[in-house]
Scaffold this active site. Structure first.
Site, PDB file in Angstrom:
ATOM      1  N   ARG A 172      10.820  71.509  -5.899  1.00  0.00           N
ATOM      2  CA  ARG A 172      11.692  72.029  -6.967  1.00  0.00           C
ATOM      3  C   ARG A 172      11.658  71.091  -8.157  1.00  0.00           C
ATOM      4  NH1 ARG A 172      16.020  68.836  -6.092  1.00  0.00           N
ATOM      5  NH2 ARG A 172      15.782  67.761  -4.118  1.00  0.00           N
ATOM      6  N   ARG A 176      17.033  65.793 -13.629  1.00  0.00           N
ATOM      7  CA  ARG A 176      18.467  66.007 -13.875  1.00  0.00           C
ATOM      8  C   ARG A 176      18.702  65.929 -15.384  1.00  0.00           C
ATOM      9  NH1 ARG A 176      20.513  61.623  -9.414  1.00  0.00           N
ATOM     10  NH2 ARG A 176      19.727  62.739  -7.600  1.00  0.00           N
ATOM     11  N   ARG A 248      -0.240  57.925   6.992  1.00  0.00           N
ATOM     12  CA  ARG A 248      -0.396  56.812   6.068  1.00  0.00           C
ATOM     13  C   ARG A 248       0.335  55.619   6.679  1.00  0.00           C
ATOM     14  NH1 ARG A 248      -4.075  56.786   2.369  1.00  0.00           N
ATOM     15  NH2 ARG A 248      -2.835  55.809   0.716  1.00  0.00           N
ATOM     16  N   ARG A 278       5.726  50.049  -4.757  1.00  0.00           N
ATOM     17  CA  ARG A 278       7.066  49.609  -5.162  1.00  0.00           C
ATOM     18  C   ARG A 278       7.306  48.175  -4.707  1.00  0.00           C
ATOM     19  NH1 ARG A 278      11.122  53.150  -1.143  1.00  0.00           N
ATOM     20  NH2 ARG A 278       9.943  52.741   0.756  1.00  0.00           N
ATOM     21  N   GLU A 299       4.923  46.714  -1.640  1.00  0.00           N
ATOM     22  CA  GLU A 299       4.568  47.733  -0.643  1.00  0.00           C
ATOM     23  C   GLU A 299       3.263  48.422  -1.036  1.00  0.00           C
ATOM     24  OE1 GLU A 299       8.015  50.045   0.420  1.00  0.00           O
ATOM     25  OE2 GLU A 299       6.779  51.795   0.846  1.00  0.00           O
ATOM     26  N   TYR A 347       8.138  63.859   8.877  1.00  0.00           N
ATOM     27  CA  TYR A 347       8.950  62.837   8.235  1.00  0.00           C
ATOM     28  C   TYR A 347      10.412  63.222   8.410  1.00  0.00           C
ATOM     29  CZ  TYR A 347      11.423  59.801   5.238  1.00  0.00           C
ATOM     30  OH  TYR A 347      12.336  58.856   4.815  1.00  0.00           O
ATOM     31  N   ASP A 349      14.403  61.750   7.721  1.00  0.00           N
ATOM     32  CA  ASP A 349      15.350  60.715   7.333  1.00  0.00           C
ATOM     33  C   ASP A 349      16.231  60.373   8.534  1.00  0.00           C
ATOM     34  OD1 ASP A 349      14.803  59.897   4.722  1.00  0.00           O
ATOM     35  OD2 ASP A 349      15.756  61.675   3.853  1.00  0.00           O
TER      36      ASP A 349
HETATM   37  C1  FAD Z   1       8.785  53.439   4.792  1.00  0.00           C
HETATM   38  C2  FAD Z   1       9.909  54.273   5.320  1.00  0.00           C
HETATM   39  C3  FAD Z   1      11.132  54.227   4.690  1.00  0.00           C
HETATM   40  C4  FAD Z   1      12.183  55.011   5.163  1.00  0.00           C
HETATM   41  N1  FAD Z   1      13.360  54.946   4.493  1.00  0.00           N
HETATM   42  C5  FAD Z   1      14.366  55.719   4.887  1.00  0.00           C
HETATM   43  C6  FAD Z   1      15.591  55.730   4.166  1.00  0.00           C
HETATM   44  O1  FAD Z   1      15.751  55.044   3.151  1.00  0.00           O
HETATM   45  N2  FAD Z   1      16.584  56.532   4.616  1.00  0.00           N
HETATM   46  C7  FAD Z   1      16.452  57.314   5.721  1.00  0.00           C
HETATM   47  O2  FAD Z   1      17.397  58.025   6.073  1.00  0.00           O
HETATM   48  N3  FAD Z   1      15.314  57.295   6.458  1.00  0.00           N
HETATM   49  C8  FAD Z   1      14.278  56.536   6.067  1.00  0.00           C
HETATM   50  N4  FAD Z   1      13.113  56.528   6.794  1.00  0.00           N
HETATM   51  C9  FAD Z   1      13.019  57.312   8.038  1.00  0.00           C
HETATM   52  C10 FAD Z   1      13.377  56.516   9.334  1.00  0.00           C
HETATM   53  O3  FAD Z   1      12.509  55.428   9.481  1.00  0.00           O
HETATM   54  C11 FAD Z   1      13.298  57.482  10.547  1.00  0.00           C
HETATM   55  O4  FAD Z   1      14.268  58.482  10.386  1.00  0.00           O
HETATM   56  C12 FAD Z   1      13.527  56.834  11.915  1.00  0.00           C
HETATM   57  O5  FAD Z   1      12.762  55.691  12.100  1.00  0.00           O
HETATM   58  C13 FAD Z   1      13.182  57.824  13.028  1.00  0.00           C
HETATM   59  O6  FAD Z   1      13.534  57.284  14.291  1.00  0.00           O
HETATM   60  P1  FAD Z   1      12.725  57.638  15.599  1.00  0.00           P
HETATM   61  O7  FAD Z   1      13.463  57.076  16.737  1.00  0.00           O
HETATM   62  O8  FAD Z   1      12.387  59.083  15.625  1.00  0.00           O
HETATM   63  O9  FAD Z   1      11.305  56.903  15.398  1.00  0.00           O
HETATM   64  P2  FAD Z   1      10.946  55.348  15.364  1.00  0.00           P
HETATM   65  O10 FAD Z   1      11.984  54.600  14.613  1.00  0.00           O
HETATM   66  O11 FAD Z   1       9.548  55.248  14.890  1.00  0.00           O
HETATM   67  O12 FAD Z   1      11.012  54.905  16.894  1.00  0.00           O
HETATM   68  C14 FAD Z   1       9.995  55.217  17.807  1.00  0.00           C
HETATM   69  C15 FAD Z   1       9.809  54.017  18.719  1.00  0.00           C
HETATM   70  O13 FAD Z   1       8.944  54.373  19.799  1.00  0.00           O
HETATM   71  C16 FAD Z   1       8.164  53.245  20.138  1.00  0.00           C
HETATM   72  N5  FAD Z   1       6.984  53.691  20.879  1.00  0.00           N
HETATM   73  C17 FAD Z   1       5.993  54.504  20.425  1.00  0.00           C
HETATM   74  N6  FAD Z   1       5.050  54.687  21.388  1.00  0.00           N
HETATM   75  C18 FAD Z   1       5.450  53.970  22.476  1.00  0.00           C
HETATM   76  C19 FAD Z   1       4.899  53.766  23.776  1.00  0.00           C
HETATM   77  N7  FAD Z   1       3.727  54.338  24.142  1.00  0.00           N
HETATM   78  N8  FAD Z   1       5.568  52.970  24.649  1.00  0.00           N
HETATM   79  C20 FAD Z   1       6.759  52.395  24.285  1.00  0.00           C
HETATM   80  N9  FAD Z   1       7.328  52.551  23.050  1.00  0.00           N
HETATM   81  C21 FAD Z   1       6.691  53.335  22.157  1.00  0.00           C
HETATM   82  C22 FAD Z   1       7.833  52.647  18.772  1.00  0.00           C
HETATM   83  O14 FAD Z   1       7.432  51.284  18.899  1.00  0.00           O
HETATM   84  C23 FAD Z   1       9.132  52.833  18.020  1.00  0.00           C
HETATM   85  O15 FAD Z   1       9.961  51.687  18.112  1.00  0.00           O
HETATM   86  C24 FAD Z   1      12.025  55.816   6.310  1.00  0.00           C
HETATM   87  C25 FAD Z   1      10.779  55.858   6.947  1.00  0.00           C
HETATM   88  C26 FAD Z   1       9.720  55.138   6.440  1.00  0.00           C
HETATM   89  C27 FAD Z   1       8.379  55.264   7.083  1.00  0.00           C
END
Ligand code: FAD
Length: 382
Positions: A172, A176, A248, A278, A299, A347, A349
């Site tokens: 979109r 603003r 990525r 950034r 980054e 992706y 949040d």
């Molecule tokens: C650069 C970046 C910036 C972000 N900024 C924001 C933000 O500002 N605000 C926001 O709301 N969200 C943000 N996010 C999103 C946020 O990181 C995710 O919402 C969150 O991490 C998702 O949690 P999860 O548990 O699904 O995955 P993850 O946090 O990735 O947890 C998965 C875990 O599984 C483990 N794992 C994987 N495979 C195995 C295996 N075979 N054996 C044992 N352990 C394993 C990994 O090591 C990891 O610790 C951002 C994401 C990125 C990439």
């Protein structure tokens, strides 16, 4: 009582595990990293004592009151408003693109209506149905804003020409016509007083939850549990049988200094000839703390190879075709549920992650009460 294995100690598994532990189940969590909290992991930098977000800056924002109450239950959230600046062609601008940005870029002092007229006059109406990101941007905002803020940044972020990315990425009009520079438009926004790791630790602090760090999943573990919740990469569960889903990855280069190094938490660099996307100065994420020293992270975004940390799912046509193959195969799996950003290749949040995890926990509890089998997916990845 059932015994569940959770693979991963990020928000997805922490929330579901907590909910199922409170419902009377036994929980084992294995995490391949030496710490909990997944990509939201934060720690105090040894030299400066500043809380740093190891896998990139994380700001909490949501409109969902259940999620907001949930996170506040496990740790104190303090008010924080994210205000991002952008550098383009050696000049500094306000983000997200607002009336201030427009007036800065065009060196004007337009009112909201005048700015709307200006942007409308810039929009390329010859593009009837935009197919690419570039066409979408030119159709909505015109060449000046596109070139200043989108073209170079997008090229660096995705490693692909904006003319090869789908239009759907820019859904979109990202403008603003007022001076609101609050990056997120959500009702609740904040930062955990003691970092995200403390919040996840509080979630996992339950007598029925055992956590093993530095423990990657191995197939032999499967027989020891009634069911597995998998928050690792979906393709990894199948040993990458059809190939690897594209991601990525990010590299963070620390730069240390004294006092205030850049005057703001996040500054984006939009030009193609600047290699980083950034710079974040993490002390500004905790304005209630004082630190003499400072630490910034530059980054860089690049293609994710086999041994890199997967950050952003690319989800282009090729990846979606592969994803479809894995999802179809996953639907035939028994005793495993795929969750979270890696398990569903999206992706997410943090607030969406927590909401989905609460929804999964609710559905699992309902299935258990009805003696139904648990499903491979509670959220469709496609
Ligand atoms: C650069 C970046 C910036 C972000 N900024 C924001 C933000 O500002 N605000 C926001 O709301 N969200 C943000 N996010 C999103 C946020 O990181 C995710 O919402 C969150 O991490 C998702 O949690 P999860 O548990 O699904 O995955 P993850 O946090 O990735 O947890 C998965 C875990 O599984 C483990 N794992 C994987 N495979 C195995 C295996 N075979 N054996 C044992 N352990 C394993 C990994 O090591 C990891 O610790 C951002 C994401 C990125 C990439």
């Amino acid at each position: 009582m059932s015994n569940y294995l959770f693979v991963g100690a990020g928000f997805s598994c922490a929330v579901i595990a907590r909910e199922l532990a409170e419902a009377g189940n036994g929980i084992t969590i294995i995490e391949q990293r030496p710490h909990i909290a997944g990509n939201c992991y934060s720690e105090r930098d040894r030299e400066s004592n500043i809380i740093v977000h190891k896998y990139g800056p994380h700001i909490f924002h949501t409109d969902n009151v259940r999620v907001w109450d949930y996170i506040n239950r496990f740790g104190e959230m303090l008010p924080y408003v994210n205000r991002v600046k952008a550098v383009s062609n050696s000049r500094i601008y306000s983000l997200p693109i607002n009336l201030h940005t427009i007036n800065q870029l065009f060196e004007t002092h337009l009112s909201p209506n005048e700015a709307k007229e200006l942007i409308e006059s810039k929009a390329d109406l010859s593009i009837e149905i935009p197919k690419t990101f570039e066409e979408q941007a030119l159709r909505f905002v015109g060449p000046e804003i596109y070139n200043a803020f989108f073209a170079g940044y997008t090229r660096k972020q995705w490693g692909i020409e904006p003319s090869e990315l789908p239009a759907s990425i820019l859904k979109r009009l990202p403008i603003r016509f007022n001076y609101d520079d609050n990056y997120f438009a959500h009702k609740y926004q904040g930062m955990p007083k003691n970092g995200y790791t403390d919040i996840v630790a509080a979630m996992l602090d339950h007598p029925s939850i055992t956590v093993h760090l530095s423990t990657p999943y191995s197939i032999g573990m499967r027989n020891d549990y009634d069911h597995i919740f998998w928050s690792g990469p979906l393709d990894a569960w199948f040993d990458y049988e059809f190939g690897r889903l594209g991601y990525r990855t990010l590299d963070f280069e620390p730069v240390r200094g004294i006092g205030d190094m850049q005057g703001n938490a996040v500054i984006n660099y939009c030009d193609s000839n600047v290699p980083y996307t950034r710079i974040t100065e993490h002390k500004h994420f905790a304005p209630w703390e004082t630190h003499e020293q400072s630490i910034c992270f530059m980054e860089y975004s690049r293609q994710c190879d086999e041994n890199d940390t997967p950050y952003y799912p690319i989800r282009l046509v090729k990846d979606k075709t592969l994803l479809k193959q894995y999802v179809e195969k996953a639907y035939h799996e028994k005793n495993v549920t795929f969750v979270g950003r890696l398990g569903t290749y999206r992706y997410l949040d943090m607030d969406v992650t927590i909401k989905e995890a609460l929804d999964v926990a609710d559905a699992v509890k309902a299935s258990l009460a009805a003696s139904d089998d648990l499903k491979p997916f509670y959220v469709k990845p496609l």
